[in-house]
Motif scaffolding. Structure first.
Motif, PDB file in Angstrom:
ATOM      1  N   VAL A  50       0.837  -1.203   0.000  1.00  0.00           N
ATOM      2  CA  VAL A  50       0.000   0.000   0.000  1.00  0.00           C
ATOM      3  C   VAL A  50       0.873   1.256   0.000  1.00  0.00           C
ATOM      4  CG1 VAL A  50      -1.634   1.337   1.385  1.00  0.00           C
ATOM      5  CG2 VAL A  50      -1.992  -1.113   1.062  1.00  0.00           C
ATOM      6  N   LEU A  51       1.941   1.245   0.790  1.00  0.00           N
ATOM      7  CA  LEU A  51       2.827   2.409   0.866  1.00  0.00           C
ATOM      8  C   LEU A  51       3.506   2.700  -0.472  1.00  0.00           C
ATOM      9  CD1 LEU A  51       4.722   2.153   4.284  1.00  0.00           C
ATOM     10  CD2 LEU A  51       3.059   3.878   3.585  1.00  0.00           C
ATOM     11  N   VAL A  52       4.051   1.674  -1.115  1.00  0.00           N
ATOM     12  CA  VAL A  52       4.777   1.935  -2.372  1.00  0.00           C
ATOM     13  C   VAL A  52       3.812   2.362  -3.474  1.00  0.00           C
ATOM     14  CG1 VAL A  52       6.677   0.403  -1.756  1.00  0.00           C
ATOM     15  CG2 VAL A  52       4.776  -0.508  -3.089  1.00  0.00           C
ATOM     16  N   ASP A  53       2.605   1.835  -3.463  1.00  0.00           N
ATOM     17  CA  ASP A  53       1.621   2.280  -4.450  1.00  0.00           C
ATOM     18  C   ASP A  53       1.300   3.760  -4.271  1.00  0.00           C
ATOM     19  OD1 ASP A  53       1.389  -0.157  -5.742  1.00  0.00           O
ATOM     20  OD2 ASP A  53      -0.313  -0.832  -4.545  1.00  0.00           O
ATOM     21  N   GLU A  54       1.138   4.167  -3.008  1.00  0.00           N
ATOM     22  CA  GLU A  54       0.838   5.572  -2.742  1.00  0.00           C
ATOM     23  C   GLU A  54       2.029   6.464  -3.103  1.00  0.00           C
ATOM     24  OE1 GLU A  54      -1.177   9.057  -1.508  1.00  0.00           O
ATOM     25  OE2 GLU A  54      -1.801   7.068  -2.200  1.00  0.00           O
ATOM     26  N   ALA A  55       3.244   5.999  -2.824  1.00  0.00           N
ATOM     27  CA  ALA A  55       4.440   6.783  -3.180  1.00  0.00           C
ATOM     28  C   ALA A  55       4.523   7.000  -4.683  1.00  0.00           C
ATOM     29  CB  ALA A  55       5.693   6.078  -2.667  1.00  0.00           C
ATOM     30  N   MET A  56       4.263   5.954  -5.458  1.00  0.00           N
ATOM     31  CA  MET A  56       4.317   6.095  -6.917  1.00  0.00           C
ATOM     32  C   MET A  56       3.206   7.013  -7.423  1.00  0.00           C
ATOM     33  SD  MET A  56       5.531   2.360  -8.381  1.00  0.00           S
ATOM     34  CE  MET A  56       4.349   1.345  -7.497  1.00  0.00           C
ATOM     35  N   ARG A  57       2.058   6.996  -6.771  1.00  0.00           N
ATOM     36  CA  ARG A  57       0.966   7.875  -7.182  1.00  0.00           C
ATOM     37  C   ARG A  57       1.283   9.334  -6.855  1.00  0.00           C
ATOM     38  NH1 ARG A  57      -3.150  10.717  -5.436  1.00  0.00           N
ATOM     39  NH2 ARG A  57      -2.631  10.377  -3.244  1.00  0.00           N
ATOM     40  N   ARG A  58       1.801   9.571  -5.649  1.00  0.00           N
ATOM     41  CA  ARG A  58       2.056  10.947  -5.205  1.00  0.00           C
ATOM     42  C   ARG A  58       3.215  11.606  -5.941  1.00  0.00           C
ATOM     43  NH1 ARG A  58       0.872  12.733   0.722  1.00  0.00           N
ATOM     44  NH2 ARG A  58      -1.054  11.603   1.136  1.00  0.00           N
ATOM     45  N   PHE A  59       4.214  10.828  -6.286  1.00  0.00           N
ATOM     46  CA  PHE A  59       5.456  11.410  -6.788  1.00  0.00           C
ATOM     47  C   PHE A  59       5.763  10.942  -8.212  1.00  0.00           C
ATOM     48  CE2 PHE A  59       5.669  11.100  -2.170  1.00  0.00           C
ATOM     49  CZ  PHE A  59       5.934  12.420  -1.829  1.00  0.00           C
ATOM     50  N   GLU A  60       4.712  10.822  -8.985  1.00  0.00           N
ATOM     51  CA  GLU A  60       4.849  10.305 -10.348  1.00  0.00           C
ATOM     52  C   GLU A  60       5.868  11.096 -11.165  1.00  0.00           C
ATOM     53  OE1 GLU A  60       2.015   9.379 -14.255  1.00  0.00           O
ATOM     54  OE2 GLU A  60       1.161  10.217 -12.417  1.00  0.00           O
ATOM     55  N   ASP A  61       5.883  12.413 -10.996  1.00  0.00           N
ATOM     56  CA  ASP A  61       6.756  13.260 -11.812  1.00  0.00           C
ATOM     57  C   ASP A  61       8.007  13.743 -11.080  1.00  0.00           C
ATOM     58  OD1 ASP A  61       4.944  13.097 -13.968  1.00  0.00           O
ATOM     59  OD2 ASP A  61       3.719  14.683 -13.074  1.00  0.00           O
ATOM     60  N   ARG A  62       8.229  13.286  -9.848  1.00  0.00           N
ATOM     61  CA  ARG A  62       9.414  13.694  -9.090  1.00  0.00           C
ATOM     62  C   ARG A  62       9.840  12.541  -8.186  1.00  0.00           C
ATOM     63  NH1 ARG A  62       7.144  16.611  -4.352  1.00  0.00           N
ATOM     64  NH2 ARG A  62       4.877  16.406  -4.488  1.00  0.00           N
ATOM     65  N   ARG A  63      10.435  11.572  -8.816  1.00  0.00           N
ATOM     66  CA  ARG A  63      10.703  10.297  -8.148  1.00  0.00           C
ATOM     67  C   ARG A  63      11.630  10.436  -6.946  1.00  0.00           C
ATOM     68  NH1 ARG A  63      13.007   6.729 -12.755  1.00  0.00           N
ATOM     69  NH2 ARG A  63      13.680   8.773 -13.499  1.00  0.00           N
ATOM     70  N   THR A  64      12.636  11.297  -7.014  1.00  0.00           N
ATOM     71  CA  THR A  64      13.562  11.409  -5.888  1.00  0.00           C
ATOM     72  C   THR A  64      12.871  11.930  -4.637  1.00  0.00           C
ATOM     73  OG1 THR A  64      14.255  13.617  -6.615  1.00  0.00           O
ATOM     74  CG2 THR A  64      15.574  11.747  -7.378  1.00  0.00           C
ATOM     75  N   ALA A  65      11.816  12.724  -4.813  1.00  0.00           N
ATOM     76  CA  ALA A  65      11.090  13.261  -3.661  1.00  0.00           C
ATOM     77  C   ALA A  65      10.352  12.168  -2.902  1.00  0.00           C
ATOM     78  CB  ALA A  65      10.106  14.345  -4.116  1.00  0.00           C
ATOM     79  N   ALA A  66      10.161  11.021  -3.515  1.00  0.00           N
ATOM     80  CA  ALA A  66       9.477   9.917  -2.837  1.00  0.00           C
ATOM     81  C   ALA A  66      10.281   9.401  -1.653  1.00  0.00           C
ATOM     82  CB  ALA A  66       9.207   8.782  -3.822  1.00  0.00           C
ATOM     83  N   ASP A  67      11.599   9.563  -1.682  1.00  0.00           N
ATOM     84  CA  ASP A  67      12.449   9.020  -0.610  1.00  0.00           C
ATOM     85  C   ASP A  67      12.070   9.605   0.746  1.00  0.00           C
ATOM     86  OD1 ASP A  67      13.773   7.573  -2.524  1.00  0.00           O
ATOM     87  OD2 ASP A  67      15.539   8.865  -2.584  1.00  0.00           O
ATOM     88  N   GLY A  68      11.927  10.936   0.814  1.00  0.00           N
ATOM     89  CA  GLY A  68      11.643  11.585   2.086  1.00  0.00           C
ATOM     90  C   GLY A  68      10.270  11.229   2.623  1.00  0.00           C
ATOM     91  N   TRP A  69       9.325  10.948   1.743  1.00  0.00           N
ATOM     92  CA  TRP A  69       7.987  10.561   2.181  1.00  0.00           C
ATOM     93  C   TRP A  69       7.972   9.101   2.632  1.00  0.00           C
ATOM     94  CZ3 TRP A  69       4.263   6.964   0.853  1.00  0.00           C
ATOM     95  CH2 TRP A  69       2.961   7.194   1.358  1.00  0.00           C
ATOM     96  N   LEU A  70       8.627   8.238   1.855  1.00  0.00           N
ATOM     97  CA  LEU A  70       8.521   6.801   2.115  1.00  0.00           C
ATOM     98  C   LEU A  70       9.390   6.347   3.281  1.00  0.00           C
ATOM     99  CD1 LEU A  70       7.355   4.082   1.312  1.00  0.00           C
ATOM    100  CD2 LEU A  70       9.138   3.891  -0.450  1.00  0.00           C
ATOM    101  N   ALA A  71      10.578   6.935   3.465  1.00  0.00           N
ATOM    102  CA  ALA A  71      11.523   6.426   4.467  1.00  0.00           C
ATOM    103  C   ALA A  71      10.921   6.330   5.871  1.00  0.00           C
ATOM    104  CB  ALA A  71      12.794   7.272   4.474  1.00  0.00           C
ATOM    105  N   PRO A  72      10.378   7.412   6.443  1.00  0.00           N
ATOM    106  CA  PRO A  72       9.836   7.289   7.804  1.00  0.00           C
ATOM    107  C   PRO A  72       8.634   6.355   7.874  1.00  0.00           C
ATOM    108  CG  PRO A  72       9.319   9.444   6.883  1.00  0.00           C
ATOM    109  CD  PRO A  72      10.281   8.806   5.944  1.00  0.00           C
ATOM    110  N   ARG A  73       7.830   6.310   6.845  1.00  0.00           N
ATOM    111  CA  ARG A  73       6.642   5.443   6.855  1.00  0.00           C
ATOM    112  C   ARG A  73       7.024   3.984   6.683  1.00  0.00           C
ATOM    113  NH1 ARG A  73       5.796  10.413   5.185  1.00  0.00           N
ATOM    114  NH2 ARG A  73       3.963  11.507   5.993  1.00  0.00           N
TER     115      ARG A  73
END
Length: 305
Positions: A50-73
């Motif tokens: 569920v987390l990785v699906d949401e990360a890909m949805r939220r950061f579709e156009d800025r993949r590196t920004a997904a790191d800061g969102w996904l790491a703590p979660r």
């Protein structure tokens, strides 16, 4: 449920088609090759998916920004000790069985010769500072301040921290990790240029100075509360899913000593001011780079495993 997948199994089934996302790794064969972790709630695959699906949805156009969102979660969802997180076979399983599409999405390179870009094999099965999911869990672990994941978010905004600073021997010392981030946060706030070069210069200087300066003497840290950590892990059975629009809370195992961080700040600020910057743009144009201070080690100590 999550499992443990040996490096040999990854090597057997990974190839160009998997690395480009054109084919999914053979799920049945990989699950047969894996060792199960058991039935505890914290080993369920669904919350991670569920987390990785949401990360890909939220950061579709800025993949590196997904790191800061996904790491703590990811850290708050996959609750475990450092010894458990040091098991590379766990991260192999997540990358090859649970979310190989995320590995390709996040780390695929540029298209070459008309073909699709590929994620390197090390993003599926590699060191803790390279493997897609391991590096995020460890970034959250090494840079969090007790239950506060805020510093981890800052660390993940700077890709050079993930790629280089996390390799350093001294980063296991929590006041050192926090002081490094404080210095870099100041550079971020001031709009400093060549920030990646400054990250690398500071990291190298701090690690080199650590061979003669004993940071845990200059800036003692409080021992972590292992009972509180275990309580947090046990609470995974009933814990709600990690929130998406605010930071989750980590274990209440003790905040970093503020006085120790304050003691290191002027030292690290001076080290950065005196450190030679490696200008990577100049290096690409054939300009010689300044020498890095001697005594730098990029190996990871066993102390944090």
């Amino acid at each position: 449920m999550l499992g443990l997948l040996a490096d040999a199994a990854v090597a057997k089934y990974i190839g160009r088609a998997v690395q480009t996302g054109q084919e999914r790794p053979p799920q049945v064969a990989l699950r047969r090759a894996a060792e199960t972790l058991g039935a505890a709630h914290r080993w369920r695959t669904e919350p991670l998916r569920v987390l990785v699906d949401e990360a890909m949805r939220r950061f579709e156009d800025r993949r590196t920004a997904a790191d800061g969102w996904l790491a703590p979660r990811l850290h708050a969802t996959l609750r475990m000790t450092r010894a458990e997180a040091a098991e590379g076979r766990l991260w192999n399983f997540i990358a090859m069985v649970v979310a190989p599409d995320y590995v390709v999405w996040r780390h695929r390179g540029a298209d070459k010769d008309g073909g699709p870009g590929a994620a390197t094999a090390a993003r599926f099965c590699g060191p803790h500072y390279t493997q897609t999911f391991s590096r995020l869990w460890w970034a959250a672990e090494l840079f969090r301040d007790g239950p506060d994941y805020g510093p981890s978010e800052i660390a993940c905004r700077l890709q050079d921290v993930l790629q280089n600073t996390m390799r350093l021997d001294v980063i296991d010392h929590r006041p050192t990790a926090q002081a490094i981030l404080k210095v870099l946060e100041g550079r971020l706030a001031s709009g400093a240029s060549r920030l990646g070069d400054q990250v690398n210069a500071l990291s190298a200087a701090v690690n080199a100075a650590g061979s003669t300066l004993v940071y845990d003497v200059l800036a003692p840290d409080r021992p972590a509360d292992t009972d509180a950590l275990q309580d947090w892990i046990d609470e995974a059975e009933d814990a709600a899913a990690a929130p998406w629009d605010r930071l989750p809370e980590g274990p209440q195992d003790g905040e970093v000593n503020r006085a120790s961080v304050a003691a290191l700040l002027p030292i690290f600020t001076q080290l950065l001011a005196e450190a030679p910057l490696r200008d990577r743009s100049a290096a690409k144009n054939g300009v010689p780079e300044p020498r890095v201070p001697t005594g730098v080690s990029l190996s990871k100590p066993s102390a944090h495993l």
